[in-house]
Enzyme design. Structure first.
Site, PDB file in Angstrom:
ATOM      1  N   GLU A 173       0.859  -1.188   0.000  1.00  0.00           N
ATOM      2  CA  GLU A 173       0.000   0.000   0.000  1.00  0.00           C
ATOM      3  C   GLU A 173       0.897   1.240   0.000  1.00  0.00           C
ATOM      4  OE1 GLU A 173      -3.446  -0.361   2.345  1.00  0.00           O
ATOM      5  OE2 GLU A 173      -3.765   1.793   2.548  1.00  0.00           O
ATOM      6  N   ARG A 174       0.675   2.091  -0.974  1.00  0.00           N
ATOM      7  CA  ARG A 174       1.496   3.313  -1.128  1.00  0.00           C
ATOM      8  C   ARG A 174       2.978   2.987  -1.311  1.00  0.00           C
ATOM      9  NH1 ARG A 174      -3.275   5.551  -2.039  1.00  0.00           N
ATOM     10  NH2 ARG A 174      -4.616   5.375  -0.249  1.00  0.00           N
ATOM     11  N   LYS A 293      -3.392  -0.285  14.257  1.00  0.00           N
ATOM     12  CA  LYS A 293      -4.291   0.749  13.721  1.00  0.00           C
ATOM     13  C   LYS A 293      -5.698   0.283  14.074  1.00  0.00           C
ATOM     14  CE  LYS A 293      -5.846   2.693   9.251  1.00  0.00           C
ATOM     15  NZ  LYS A 293      -5.548   2.821   7.813  1.00  0.00           N
ATOM     16  N   GLU A 297     -10.434   4.403   9.533  1.00  0.00           N
ATOM     17  CA  GLU A 297     -10.641   4.067   8.125  1.00  0.00           C
ATOM     18  C   GLU A 297     -11.191   2.653   7.964  1.00  0.00           C
ATOM     19  OE1 GLU A 297      -6.794   5.003   6.380  1.00  0.00           O
ATOM     20  OE2 GLU A 297      -7.392   7.106   6.196  1.00  0.00           O
ATOM     21  N   ARG A 330      -1.542   3.582  17.098  1.00  0.00           N
ATOM     22  CA  ARG A 330      -1.597   4.776  16.243  1.00  0.00           C
ATOM     23  C   ARG A 330      -2.677   5.762  16.682  1.00  0.00           C
ATOM     24  NH1 ARG A 330      -2.193   4.007  10.503  1.00  0.00           N
ATOM     25  NH2 ARG A 330      -0.469   5.350   9.931  1.00  0.00           N
ATOM     26  N   ARG A 347     -11.785  17.212  10.862  1.00  0.00           N
ATOM     27  CA  ARG A 347     -10.996  15.983  11.068  1.00  0.00           C
ATOM     28  C   ARG A 347      -9.711  16.277  11.848  1.00  0.00           C
ATOM     29  NH1 ARG A 347      -8.567  12.331   6.151  1.00  0.00           N
ATOM     30  NH2 ARG A 347      -6.702  11.612   7.234  1.00  0.00           N
ATOM     31  N   LYS A 371       1.020  10.851  13.658  1.00  0.00           N
ATOM     32  CA  LYS A 371       1.469  11.440  12.384  1.00  0.00           C
ATOM     33  C   LYS A 371       1.886  12.886  12.615  1.00  0.00           C
ATOM     34  CE  LYS A 371      -1.001   8.508   9.113  1.00  0.00           C
ATOM     35  NZ  LYS A 371      -1.817   8.382   7.909  1.00  0.00           N
ATOM     36  N   ASP A 376      -2.857  14.155   7.369  1.00  0.00           N
ATOM     37  CA  ASP A 376      -2.315  12.943   6.754  1.00  0.00           C
ATOM     38  C   ASP A 376      -1.160  13.229   5.803  1.00  0.00           C
ATOM     39  OD1 ASP A 376      -2.079  10.319   6.071  1.00  0.00           O
ATOM     40  OD2 ASP A 376      -3.882  10.207   4.848  1.00  0.00           O
ATOM     41  N   GLU A 398       5.248   9.902  13.594  1.00  0.00           N
ATOM     42  CA  GLU A 398       5.210   9.068  12.389  1.00  0.00           C
ATOM     43  C   GLU A 398       5.455   9.960  11.175  1.00  0.00           C
ATOM     44  OE1 GLU A 398       2.056   6.071  12.045  1.00  0.00           O
ATOM     45  OE2 GLU A 398       1.888   6.521   9.913  1.00  0.00           O
ATOM     46  N   GLU A 404       3.768   9.398  -0.558  1.00  0.00           N
ATOM     47  CA  GLU A 404       2.375   9.182  -0.943  1.00  0.00           C
ATOM     48  C   GLU A 404       1.713  10.435  -1.518  1.00  0.00           C
ATOM     49  OE1 GLU A 404      -0.101   7.812   2.268  1.00  0.00           O
ATOM     50  OE2 GLU A 404      -1.927   8.093   1.108  1.00  0.00           O
ATOM     51  N   GLU A 522       5.693  22.155  -3.120  1.00  0.00           N
ATOM     52  CA  GLU A 522       4.627  22.852  -2.384  1.00  0.00           C
ATOM     53  C   GLU A 522       4.032  23.952  -3.272  1.00  0.00           C
ATOM     54  OE1 GLU A 522       5.892  25.101   1.070  1.00  0.00           O
ATOM     55  OE2 GLU A 522       3.912  24.880   1.979  1.00  0.00           O
TER      56      GLU A 522
HETATM   57  C1  GCU Z   1      -3.398   7.242   4.495  1.00  0.00           C
HETATM   58  C2  GCU Z   1      -3.142   6.288   3.383  1.00  0.00           C
HETATM   59  C3  GCU Z   1      -3.691   4.931   3.651  1.00  0.00           C
HETATM   60  C4  GCU Z   1      -3.204   4.439   5.004  1.00  0.00           C
HETATM   61  C5  GCU Z   1      -3.536   5.457   6.066  1.00  0.00           C
HETATM   62  C6  GCU Z   1      -2.897   5.130   7.392  1.00  0.00           C
HETATM   63  O1  GCU Z   1      -4.743   7.592   4.536  1.00  0.00           O
HETATM   64  O2  GCU Z   1      -3.680   6.789   2.201  1.00  0.00           O
HETATM   65  O3  GCU Z   1      -3.266   4.088   2.632  1.00  0.00           O
HETATM   66  O4  GCU Z   1      -3.763   3.229   5.315  1.00  0.00           O
HETATM   67  O5  GCU Z   1      -3.019   6.722   5.716  1.00  0.00           O
HETATM   68  O6  GCU Z   1      -1.893   5.759   7.704  1.00  0.00           O
HETATM   69  O7  GCU Z   1      -3.381   4.296   8.107  1.00  0.00           O
END
Ligand code: GCU
Length: 836
Positions: A173-174, A293, A297, A330, A347, A371, A376, A398, A404, A522
């Site tokens: 992912e990413r 996590k 999401e 997290r 958010r 983070k 994000d 983080e 990304e 930027e």
């Molecule tokens: C971002 C990212 C996701 C990831 C999420 C996370 O939103 O796009 O792919 O899962 O961060 O950090 O949990």
């Protein structure tokens, strides 16, 4: 004989192949090596078994010195061959040589390095520290730093981890550098060679832990076959002192274990986790711990059972505690279905809202991983207010090495300056100095542990991250996690020397490009704190500002025809500014004291709002986008000046990416500017936006086998329209008469390169072929491309120095392939020095 010669030269070529796999550990011969007289003649690795980092240190010293000086040193365990490089732990050193006074100054993982006297002495507080010392010594030699030194080096924080977001099927992912080095087809890999190489790289920058699987975790990692695999991976990394960690799925007891619940306060669930944890520690006795996590999401978590996040975290803490493991929990918890019509919804408030009442309720071996900003990984965010909210909780920051939201390794963005701004930011808790770096180290609030995590996502690509230049970010991450006081440019300098050698022009050019790269990105992506204006609903790569709003994800800009920005003030807005300590809150609450680069993060203003520079917000947008894209064009020229000064392999690889970035920065520039011009109807004072004198729009050419196509989002096509072939098997032709004055031009074609097809193109002038190419960026770039004509797939190819006569017939023939209908946006005829 010829065969032998060929074979030998092939071997030499392989040995020196600059495919990036050796990263900054090339150990290339250095200039003036002869001046370095005191070459030790042997290596003494004290008290080392084969799996010990001290043993690795001995091997590494041997390998490095062979490369740098061409000298083969023997490694022996005796303590009296001199002059020698002696490497070992404090304990082992004392046993062999008696006193070691410097030990008092050493903290966990720290080391002492001295080149004074006959011997080189490298002593680690522990075995890992000894290896770090060896790498440090080699890094000095490889940079021709031969002066005599004697010092102690200790880490700023105990936790210095990387996170990989690898999935069990081998995707990442990413990730932008090919498939996983850890997993394939649902299982842990059997060949761990590359895993060990990665661990070596990480050890060289003093990273001590790695979480190998995606935070969106798959329960099948816990099968016994995969647990055995974890043992294998840990074995491969142990000689480098890199401890393994894993991400867990909160619902595992139910979805994998067959229990009826995953309630963290249910004793059966507790017992299940304790048992699984014991099983893992049987295979990986030194496992670093877990990463979780939860309730984010769509991921399961304790809130399902009305339990707190602390209840959830502590369940894992209880399971790992007997084994000395820690739980990184997290803070990225938020509701992704919030309603934008409520002006107060935000958010950015989520982390503090969720965690503030839990301060002090987490077990001692829990670390809340935060983070860097409240949303994000955006191109610019203020530091997360959670850093100063949690006082009785261990925390870690983080960061993201994988780019990304910052160009996915197709754009050069050196991230150390961004991280520095956050780490050095003073949260002013209780009006006392409270830099983020000192909070996360545990120092400011007297916490026992804390530190750093960064999402890295290396893959099987030889370059590790998909781009040679992106590796400066991984290097800088490790160096800064050890010592956040390190200066971005100095760290970069070391990386350049180690990666590309000593040529002054190479050093100056890569330094200049890299230091300009974050501001440039930027400028052409999203400025004034509005976030990266990318497509947040799709690949997070190209421009799509409209996607930020009108959905529950909360990355809102609140842009309308008159105004833009999130009002995060306490007096009128979401109250987010009030989550900071009063001294910081007051700066952000007031529009006059809020720095321009965070203006739209904290305030909702009219487009005509004057900035501190005197420009209006909208004019700043226009200018910044032009400036940023102009800078990206100069990167190509700068890189080209290095031809012959860098090996051809890496030169070509980087040139391709810089050329791509130059083209895509124009897509960004035009798209964002056009979008806000349409919305605000306020013209660009310099009359550039929407006015493109060098272009021939494809839709205005005579078309055969091609038809016009209204691109969506509209602003990702010049004139909102492109052309596509009338079917996916029809060859299309577009022709036009050139009306520009005769002369020499750079001819650029903007087109769309979709995944799922490799269309072929031919560009000609009066039947003279100017260029042919294939839409195959999906193979060359490695980022997640698009199946649509949009800001992700929009790209450009340029043919330089083309002789053009007024009246020439310009023709493009496009041959579709798969779902790619050979789409074209426009053709530009650029006089020398003009960027379009
Ligand atoms: C971002 C990212 C996701 C990831 C999420 C996370 O939103 O796009 O792919 O899962 O961060 O950090 O949990």
């Amino acid at each position: 004989m010829i065969f032998v010669y060929l074979f030998l030269s092939l071997l030499a070529a392989v040995a020196t192949a600059e495919d990036g796999s050796r990263a900054w550990l090339r150990y290339a011969p250095v200039p003036q090596a002869d001046n370095y007289r005191s070459h030790p003649s042997s290596i003494i690795a004290l008290n080392s078994t084969k799996s010990s980092p001290v043993y690795t240190a001995g091997q590494e010293l041997q390998h490095g010195i062979k490369g740098i000086f061409g000298k083969q040193l023997g490694i022996n365990g005796t303590s009296n061959s001199r002059p020698a490089i002696i490497v070992g732990t404090v304990d082992a050193y004392r046993k062999a040589y008696g006193n070691f006074d410097e030990a008092d100054g050493l903290e966990e993982d720290g080391f002492f390095l001295s080149t004074e006297g006959d011997n080189v002495v490298i002593v680690g507080q522990n075995e890992r520290g000894a290896l770090y010392g060896a790498f440090d010594y080699l890094s000095r030699l490889a940079q021709a730093k031969f002066s005599t030194v004697s010092y102690v080096s200790n880490p700023h924080a105990p936790i210095r981890w990387v996170n990989q977001w690898d999935n069990m099927d081998g995707s990442i992912e990413r990730g932008y550098a090919g498939p996983s080095i850890f997993f394939q087809n649902g299982f842990v890999v059997t060949n761990t060679t590359r895993v060990a190489e990665y661990a070596r790289l990480l050890a060289s920058i003093r990273i001590n832990g790695i979480v190998i699987n995606n935070v969106n975790a798959n329960v099948t990692l816990l099968s016994s076959r995969n647990m055995d695999g974890l043992g294998r991976l840990a074995d491969a990394m142990r000689p480098y002192g890199v401890q393994l960690g894993i991400s867990l799925n909160f619902a595992s007891p139910q979805t994998f274990g067959g229990l009826s619940t995953f309630d963290p306060l249910d004793p059966a669930v507790d017992a299940w986790w304790a048992n699984i944890t014991d099983q893992i520690y049987t295979r990986v006795p030194d496992m670093a711990g877990y990463l979780v996590k939860a309730n984010s999401e769509g991921q399961p978590g304790p809130l399902t059972y009305n339990r707190t996040l602390a209840d959830g975290a502590n369940m894992f803490a209880r399971a790992t505690k007997p084994h000395g493991g820690i739980v990184m929990f997290r803070a990225f918890v938020y509701d992704n279905h919030i309603n934008e019509t409520n002006w107060k919804n935000d958010r950015a408030n989520a982390a503090v809202d969720f965690f503030k009442d839990l301060d002090g309720k987490f077990d001692d071996n829990v670390v809340v991983q935060i983070k860097y900003g409240p949303i994000d990984f955006q191109v610019r965010e203020p530091a997360s207010p959670l850093f100063s909210t949690l006082r009785k909780t261990n925390t870690a920051i983080e960061l993201q090495v994988t780019q990304e939201y910052l160009g996915q390794q197709c754009h050069l963005v050196y991230l150390a300056p961004l991280w520095k701004e956050i780490l050095e930011f003073d949260m002013k808790a209780d009006d006392r100095p409270s830099k983020v770096k000192d909070i996360i180290s545990g120092e400011r609030f007297s916490r026992p542990i804390g530190g750093f995590a960064a999402v890295v996502n290396v893959g099987t690509n030889a370059t590790w991250l998909g781009s040679h230049l992106a590796m400066s970010n991984l290097y800088a991450y490790g160096i800064m996690a050890w010592d956040p006081a390190a200066q971005s440019e100095e760290v970069l300098g070391s990386w350049i020397r180690l990666t590309f050698g000593f040529n002054r022009d190479v050093m100056d050019t890569i330094t200049d490009m890299s230091m300009k790269s974050w501001p440039a990105y930027e400028n052409y992506s999203g400025n004034l704190g509005i976030q990266t204006l990318t497509d947040i609903l799709y690949t997070h790569f190209g421009p799509n500002p409209a996607s930020q709003d009108g959905n529950g994800w909360g990355q809102w800009t609140r842009a309308d025809s008159f105004s833009i920005g999130m009002d995060r003030t306490v007096k009128n807005g979401t109250g987010n500014a009030g989550q900071y300590s009063p001294a910081v809150a007051q700066v952000y609450e007031n529009i006059n004291t809020t720095p321009d680069n965070l203006l739209l993060w904290f305030h909702h203003v009219n487009y005509t709002q004057r900035l501190k520079s005197g420009k209006t917000a909208i004019q700043h947008f226009y200018d910044a986008h032009y400036e940023g894209a102009a800078t990206a064009q100069t990167f190509v020229k700068q890189w080209e000046s290095l031809q012959g000064k860098i090996d051809a392999e890496r030169y070509e690889h980087v040139l391709f990416r810089q050329t791509y970035q130059a083209g895509h920065s124009l897509v960004w520039r035009d798209s964002i500017n056009q979008f806000y011009y349409n919305l605000s109807q306020i013209p660009d004072e310099a009359k550039r936006v929407g006015n493109h004198p060098y272009r021939i729009e494809a839709e205005k050419m005579a078309l055969s086998g091609y038809r016009t196509y209204a691109v969506n989002p509209f602003h990702t096509a010049s004139g909102y329209t492109a052309i596509v072939t009338t079917s996916n098997s029809t060859v299309g032709t577009a022709t036009a008469n050139v009306t520009f004055a005769s002369g020499t031009y750079d001819v650029a074609v903007n087109y769309y390169d979709l995944i799922g097809g490799k269309a072929r193109y031919e560009l000609s002038l009066n039947n003279r072929t100017i260029g042919q190419w294939t839409g195959d960026l999906e193979d060359k770039l490695g980022h997640a491309p698009s199946i649509y004509l949009d800001g992700h797939s929009a790209t450009r190819i340029t043919f330089r120095g083309v002789e053009v006569n007024k009246g020439d017939i310009l023709k493009i023939v496009g041959k579709p392939d798969g779902i790619e209908p050979a789409p074209i946006d426009y053709i530009s005829f650029l006089p020398p020095g003009v960027a379009d």
